[in-house]
Scaffold this active site. Sequence first.
Site, mmCIF file in Angstrom:
data_model
loop_
_atom_site.group_PDB
_atom_site.id
_atom_site.type_symbol
_atom_site.label_atom_id
_atom_site.label_comp_id
_atom_site.label_asym_id
_atom_site.label_seq_id
_atom_site.Cartn_x
_atom_site.Cartn_y
_atom_site.Cartn_z
ATOM 1 N N LYS A 70 0.848 -1.185 0.000
ATOM 2 C CA LYS A 70 0.000 0.000 0.000
ATOM 3 C C LYS A 70 0.885 1.238 0.000
ATOM 4 O O LYS A 70 1.724 1.421 0.886
ATOM 5 C CB LYS A 70 -0.855 0.005 1.262
ATOM 6 C CG LYS A 70 -2.322 -0.091 0.973
ATOM 7 C CD LYS A 70 -3.055 -0.140 2.281
ATOM 8 C CE LYS A 70 -4.483 0.227 2.097
ATOM 9 N NZ LYS A 70 -5.151 0.351 3.391
HETATM 10 C C1 E4P Z 1 -8.487 0.514 3.460
HETATM 11 O O1 E4P Z 1 -7.663 0.228 2.620
HETATM 12 C C2 E4P Z 1 -8.484 1.812 4.148
HETATM 13 O O2 E4P Z 1 -7.286 2.010 4.825
HETATM 14 C C3 E4P Z 1 -9.664 1.908 5.074
HETATM 15 O O3 E4P Z 1 -10.827 1.466 4.394
HETATM 16 C C4 E4P Z 1 -9.853 3.290 5.642
HETATM 17 O O4 E4P Z 1 -11.051 3.340 6.366
HETATM 18 P P1 E4P Z 1 -11.429 4.548 7.369
HETATM 19 O O5 E4P Z 1 -11.659 5.756 6.539
HETATM 20 O O6 E4P Z 1 -12.680 4.057 8.040
HETATM 21 O O7 E4P Z 1 -10.263 4.704 8.302
#
Ligand code: E4P
Length: 219
Positions: free
Chosen positions: A88
């Site tokens: 990521k």
């Molecule tokens: C996934 O890849 C993201 O990091 C996650 O969905 C972020 O979610 P949030 O906005 O609820 O922290």
Amino acid sequence: MKIFIDTADLDEIKELASWGIIDGVTTNPTLVKKSGLSFNDIINEIFKIVDGPISLEVVSEKADDMIKEAKKLVSKVSDKFRKNVTIKIPMTPEGLKAVKKLKKEQIKTNVTLIFSANQALLAAKAGATYISPFIGRLDDIGQEGMQIIEEIMEIFYNYKIETEVIVASIRHPIHVIDAARLGADIATIPPGIIRKMVKHSLTDIGIKKFLADWEKVKK
Ligand code: E4P
């Protein structure tokens, strides 16, 4: 639509994977912190539970450091699970540089913190395997998050872009339905929302009635 589970909670991953509905996992530093485990403990276990793309986030800010970090993450995972490692990378100019180089080295990437169709287009151009537009965080600031999924799906369809769209930052079951109706490749969903998706009060009432009637006719 593929379903990824958006958590680093190993018990939840195990339980929901046993339902046969989980195609991959996304984590981020906040989710790892919430799990109460160390990153190294998690990394070794997740790959054993789910045989699909597992996103692990880098925390460096410079492209070269991101690449070093990505390679270190790949090396931590045993050979047989390496095909599932997905790095990521944050949506920044340095992130794009890293994505381009990691693609050359055949390391899969998931460009995260995407909040516009323009960012999605650039990440795809750089060679991202996946992009993660954050829907809920846009809704939180009063901007219709799903609108950017509509735009991204249209653009990717027009140019036959192969980068897969992961709808992220999902807050409720309607987000999942909307993502599926728009043809998103993947929704990454927190366990609590998957549990809401499976429930319907009429299902519970129906089971109760069948069991009660069965008691009256069995012998
Ligand atoms: C996934 O890849 C993201 O990091 C996650 O969905 C972020 O979610 P949030 O906005 O609820 O922290």
